[in-house]
Write an enzyme that holds these catalytic residues in place. Structure first.
Site, PDB file in Angstrom:
ATOM      1  N   CYS A 102      -6.902  -7.138  -3.931  1.00  0.00           N
ATOM      2  CA  CYS A 102      -6.910  -7.163  -2.465  1.00  0.00           C
ATOM      3  C   CYS A 102      -8.325  -7.219  -1.909  1.00  0.00           C
ATOM      4  CB  CYS A 102      -6.174  -5.966  -1.893  1.00  0.00           C
ATOM      5  SG  CYS A 102      -4.442  -5.926  -2.376  1.00  0.00           S
ATOM      6  N   TYR A 107      -8.594  -5.887   2.024  1.00  0.00           N
ATOM      7  CA  TYR A 107      -7.971  -6.865   2.923  1.00  0.00           C
ATOM      8  C   TYR A 107      -8.937  -7.357   3.994  1.00  0.00           C
ATOM      9  CZ  TYR A 107      -3.145  -6.487   1.256  1.00  0.00           C
ATOM     10  OH  TYR A 107      -2.008  -6.564   0.513  1.00  0.00           O
ATOM     11  N   TRP A 147      -7.206  -1.623   4.801  1.00  0.00           N
ATOM     12  CA  TRP A 147      -6.258  -1.248   3.754  1.00  0.00           C
ATOM     13  C   TRP A 147      -6.886  -0.253   2.782  1.00  0.00           C
ATOM     14  CZ3 TRP A 147      -6.459  -2.360  -1.607  1.00  0.00           C
ATOM     15  CH2 TRP A 147      -5.336  -1.910  -2.305  1.00  0.00           C
ATOM     16  N   TYR A 173       4.340 -13.300  -0.566  1.00  0.00           N
ATOM     17  CA  TYR A 173       3.284 -12.304  -0.576  1.00  0.00           C
ATOM     18  C   TYR A 173       2.542 -12.331  -1.918  1.00  0.00           C
ATOM     19  CZ  TYR A 173       1.339  -7.575   0.090  1.00  0.00           C
ATOM     20  OH  TYR A 173       0.515  -6.480   0.228  1.00  0.00           O
ATOM     21  N   HIS A 174       1.216 -12.334  -1.855  1.00  0.00           N
ATOM     22  CA  HIS A 174       0.361 -12.395  -3.047  1.00  0.00           C
ATOM     23  C   HIS A 174       0.407 -13.757  -3.732  1.00  0.00           C
ATOM     24  CE1 HIS A 174       0.196  -7.723  -3.633  1.00  0.00           C
ATOM     25  NE2 HIS A 174      -0.667  -8.163  -2.725  1.00  0.00           N
ATOM     26  N   HIS A 199      -4.014 -13.735  -0.534  1.00  0.00           N
ATOM     27  CA  HIS A 199      -3.207 -13.201   0.556  1.00  0.00           C
ATOM     28  C   HIS A 199      -3.065 -14.199   1.703  1.00  0.00           C
ATOM     29  CE1 HIS A 199      -4.148  -9.583  -1.728  1.00  0.00           C
ATOM     30  NE2 HIS A 199      -3.124  -9.006  -1.139  1.00  0.00           N
TER      31      HIS A 199
END
Length: 850
Positions: free
Chosen positions: A449, A493, A511, A707-708, A793
């Site tokens: 992240c 993030y 995050w 997501y991801h 992301h």
């Protein structure tokens, strides 16, 4: 849920994901009576006080933290496990002297027994293969490989999977890749295809311990509802009618399945005396078309009426419907389903008949959206390559010179970070398809992240994430990772971009790290240190996410311009101008037209000072995504925005890539974004044309990318799309990727179009404002620089397209001018493409602009 509670749950899940999952599962069971579900119907879960299935299912939205618990159905496979009754297995070789290592052991249901390649006497050399014969033809979409659990030797490393209908003709592999050296079961997916024989070939042993191969169990996955080589048919002019519909208690009309809004749905009549099963809904395309599959999206607001057992029939006149072209039973969940036809049908009317409710809760049927898919035309829709497996989920990727793709995820192969001070990485060699894995310990940095910026000299700067203050640099020239100075503010993030000055700018990222405003700071390549920008707070650039800063300052969209200036153009609806000299400044740049906040969306620079923003949602999760797209233009220091054509699908967590011809491809995403879920997945990519402002569909994907997930333009003009998941042992981990060939490279029969060739004149380095004398094989029409980019992301602030001025000197020789403005061509590594008059790009030459 309060952000601090979310972070506490995240930390708890890192320490013991299973315990947290069990605890939350128990809590959900305990709260069931309070969630509007009572016992009346055959399934014990029907409505009571209000017979309306819709009224019974108004439940509070699940508040899942970023790395908390996967959806309740996540442990179910993404596609049904095929029954192994009657199957047999044979191997290229097997051990029968030193142990019972027969091939048949992979089908006996016991992980205590194994197939093992021959090792007594003279061991049989690699490669080794094992072939499953199902003794019937079935749609197959994946192989589940369970390594031996009693030892480590023989774990499969590099592999390939091939299919055959007769056991003689195998064709090209449908999947290749590299598996992690651990004992976990591996799901190796590929595009669905009918086959009788499935062959797994081990090219290497995972730990390189010897020439061995072993397997405890093999399973195969059936039709996942993602037909290969198809494309959405345009729904313009279509109508829908139903055997019955609810119009008294709710708007449950049949036409809702064609309105593009997953929040509306068709529902069978339940007011008064419910109409019993079966129920049917018929699509009239008002024209004849070739149809290969029906795509069904269940209602999103509840569970009652999910279609279970079904048939699909077709008609040319709307009166006479033939034998079913598809039949089956769909699972009781909210994932998008597909009924793949036994063969392509030329027809006008398509009828879906529900003969059972998935959960046996009552005599109801419902549908949010229905689409039809037809055969893809490669020249219009592109095509997909085989699936390439990775020993990790590629959550972050960067394109490197030498036809390499760098990928990294977390401290473990299938789990997110936990500030453990190391990261799993992998490099895909695009020429050979080989994936190599390496664990990075020397930087003390868990890079899950992170923020990413491609530096002026071609290195990759990675900041924060799970080890929130750390910063690391990858050098593709030496294939080494080194640490650089820690950031002043710990982040995860966060957003990053390289500046026109050659410095790297970072903003936001709540995050990770302590609570507080994550104001901007800048990294200097000269001093390798960070300086803070107190005049650039993150707060004005946040969205109004109900989860607060934890979710509101994530994944900002940044575009660097002249003089170290940056336009922050989203995901907040208010755009902002940022200066990075001295203490820095942040000033409003106006609203992004009529767009609301668009977290989980993204932006891409398709021309100098011109950007496209796509999709997103008003909150990070559990709210509908949007179909909207906007253009943002920069001129004379002003940013203006306008709405362009809408996408056909609403998308959050999608990825967008600009192509050398200026079009933008968007991949994956969900219409209702929820981390770690494959529900409401969008499997049809779309292509935006700046000349028309319209989106058109591309060939369907075989695997959800939500997501991801990531996407990157490659040096040959194709696109890598991969990843998704990374949630422990759940079924939505997609440790793989595939390369998409855009339509500009293909003829209608799928053969490659002739491509221009850049034969010389491209130096390794060139200054902004300089001119190049470029030679080509044959005439070309234009040249363009595409920045080598990095994605994570759904965000890629590195990619940008820079059209170049060129003049023909002689046939095959051109003077090509680079922009002098470093705000247009920010320093760094670019791919130089030549395009012919038909818009077909060459294979790129790498060049570093300084």
């Amino acid at each position: 849920m309060h952000p601090r509670s979310v972070r506490a749950l995240t930390r708890a899940f890192r320490r013991s994901p299973l315990l947290v999952a069990l605890a939350l599962g128990s809590l959900l069971v305990a709260l069931t009576p309070w969630l509007g579900v009572a016992s009346t119907g055959p399934g014990g879960r029907g409505p009571t006080s209000d017979p309306s299935p819709g009224a019974a299912d108004q439940r509070p939205a699940q508040q899942s933290p970023h790395h908390a618990v996967a959806p309740a159905n996540a442990m179910e496979p993404a596609a049904p496990l095929l029954s192994r009754t009657g199957w047999t297995a044979t191997a290229s070789d097997e051990e029968t002297v030193g142990e019972n290592g027969r091939a048949a052991n992979v089908l006996d249901g016991s992980t205590a027994t194994i197939w093992h390649s021959k090792w007594t006497g003279t061991p049989a050399p690699l490669p080794h293969s094992i072939t499953v014969d199902m003794h019937r033809t079935a749609v197959v979409s994946g192989l589940v490989y369970q390594p031996r659990v009693t030892g480590i030797n023989g774990r499969v490393g590099q592999y390939s999977i091939s299919l055959s209908t007769d056991g003689l003709n195998w064709g090209s592999p449908v999947a290749t890749g590299t598996l992690a050296d651990d004992a976990s079961a591996k799901t190796l997916g590929f595009a669905p295809k009918g086959a009788r024989f499935v062959r797994l070939t081990a090219v290497t042993e995972a730990g390189n311990r010897g020439p061995w191969t072993s397997a405890a169990e093999l399973n195969l996955l059936g039709d996942p509802g993602t037909p290969a080589a198809t494309v959405d048919l345009p729904r313009t002019g279509w109508t829908a009618t139903a055997s019955d519909e609810e119009t008294t208690k709710e708007n449950g009309r049949a036409g809702n399945v064609l309105d593009g809004d997953a929040a509306t749905h068709w529902h069978s009549r339940y007011a008064g005396t419910p109409v019993p099963l079966p129920h049917s809904i018929t699509i009239d395309m008002h024209r004849t078309a070739s149809v290969a599959a029906l795509v069904f999206q269940p209602r999103r607001d509840g569970v009652n009426g999910r279609v279970g057992a079904y048939t699909v029939t077709t008609s040319t006149d709307g009166t006479t419907f033939g034998a079913p072209v598809a039949r089956g039973t769909w699972r009781d969940d909210n994932t998008v389903k597909t009924a793949t036809f036994t063969s392509t049908v030329s027809t006008r009317f398509i009828r879906l008949t529900a003969t059972g409710e998935a959960g046996n809760r009552g005599p109801w049927s419902s549908a949010a959206e229905i689409r039809l898919s037809g055969p893809a035309n490669p020249a219009a829709h592109g095509s997909w390559s085989r699936i390439t497996g990775f020993p990790l989920v590629p959550v972050a990727t960067a394109v490197l010179p030498g036809n390499k793709l760098l990928a990294w995820s977390a401290y473990a192969v299938d789990r997110f970070g936990g500030s453990n001070g190391y990261t799993q990485t992998a490099i895909l060699d695009l020429k050979t398809g080989t994936v190599t894995q390496r664990r990075i310990d020397n930087t003390g940095h868990d890079m899950f992240c992170p923020g990413i910026a491609m530096l002026a000299d071609g290195r990759v700067l990675v900041t924060g994430g799970s080890n929130a203050e750390k910063a690391s640099i990858y050098d593709p020239a030496t294939d080494t990772w080194t640490a650089t100075a820690d950031m002043n503010i710990a982040r995860g993030y966060q957003a990053m971009t390289l500046l026109s000055t050659g410095e790297a700018f970072v903003l936001g990222g709540s995050w990770s790290g302590a609570a507080g405003d994550k104001s901007g700071e800048v990294w200097s390549p000269a001093t390798r240190t960070w300086r803070t920008l107190p005049g650039v707070p993150a707060t004005p650039a946040m969205t109004a996410d109900p989860a607060g800063a934890y979710r509101a300052d994530n994944h900002m969209w940044l575009y660097a311009t002249t003089g170290g200036k940056v336009l922050q153009l989203g995901p907040s609806k208010m755009m902002n101008w940022i200066t990075t000299g001295g203490s820095g400044t942040l000033k409003p740049a106006g609203l992004r037209a009529d767009s609301p906040d668009a977290m989980t969306g993204n932006a891409v620079a398709y021309d100098i000072g011109k950007l496209l923003t796509l999709g997103g949602s008003t909150a990070y999760q559990n709210v509908p995504a949007t179909r909207r797209a906007y253009t943002v233009s920069i001129s004379a220091g002003q940013a203006t925005s306008a709405r362009t054509g809408d996408m056909d699908h609403a998308r959050g967590f999608s990825n967008s890539v600009v192509l050398p011809d200026g079009k933008v491809a968007v991949f994956g995403g969900q219409s209702f974004p929820v981390p770690f879920s494959d529900a409401t997945s969008v499997l049809t990519p779309e292509l935006w044309n700046p000349a028309t402002g319209r989106f058109t569909p591309l060939a369907s994907m075989a695997i959800p990318r939500n997501y991801h997930s990531v996407a990157n333009l490659l040096p040959d003009g194709r696109i890598f799309s991969g990843g998704g998941g990374l949630c422990g042992d759940c079924a939505t981990n997609h440790a793989d990727g595939a390369v998409f060939t855009p339509p500009y490279l293909l003829n209608a029969d799928g053969t490659p179009k002739p491509r221009p060739v850049v034969s010389g004149g491209v130096p390794a380095r060139a200054a902004a404002g300089s001119s190049l004398t470029v030679t080509t094989q044959g005439a070309v029409s234009s040249f363009v620089l595409m920045r080598a980019a990095a994605a994570t992301h759904s965000t890629d602030n590195d990619q940008r397209r820079v059209p170049l001025r060129s003049t023909a000197v002689t046939t095959g020789t051109y003077t090509v001018s680079l922009p002098a403005d470093k705000g247009a061509v920010i320093p760094g590594t670019y791919m130089l493409f030549a395009l012919n008059a038909q818009g077909v790009p060459s294979v790129a030459k790498f060049i570093t602009v300084y």
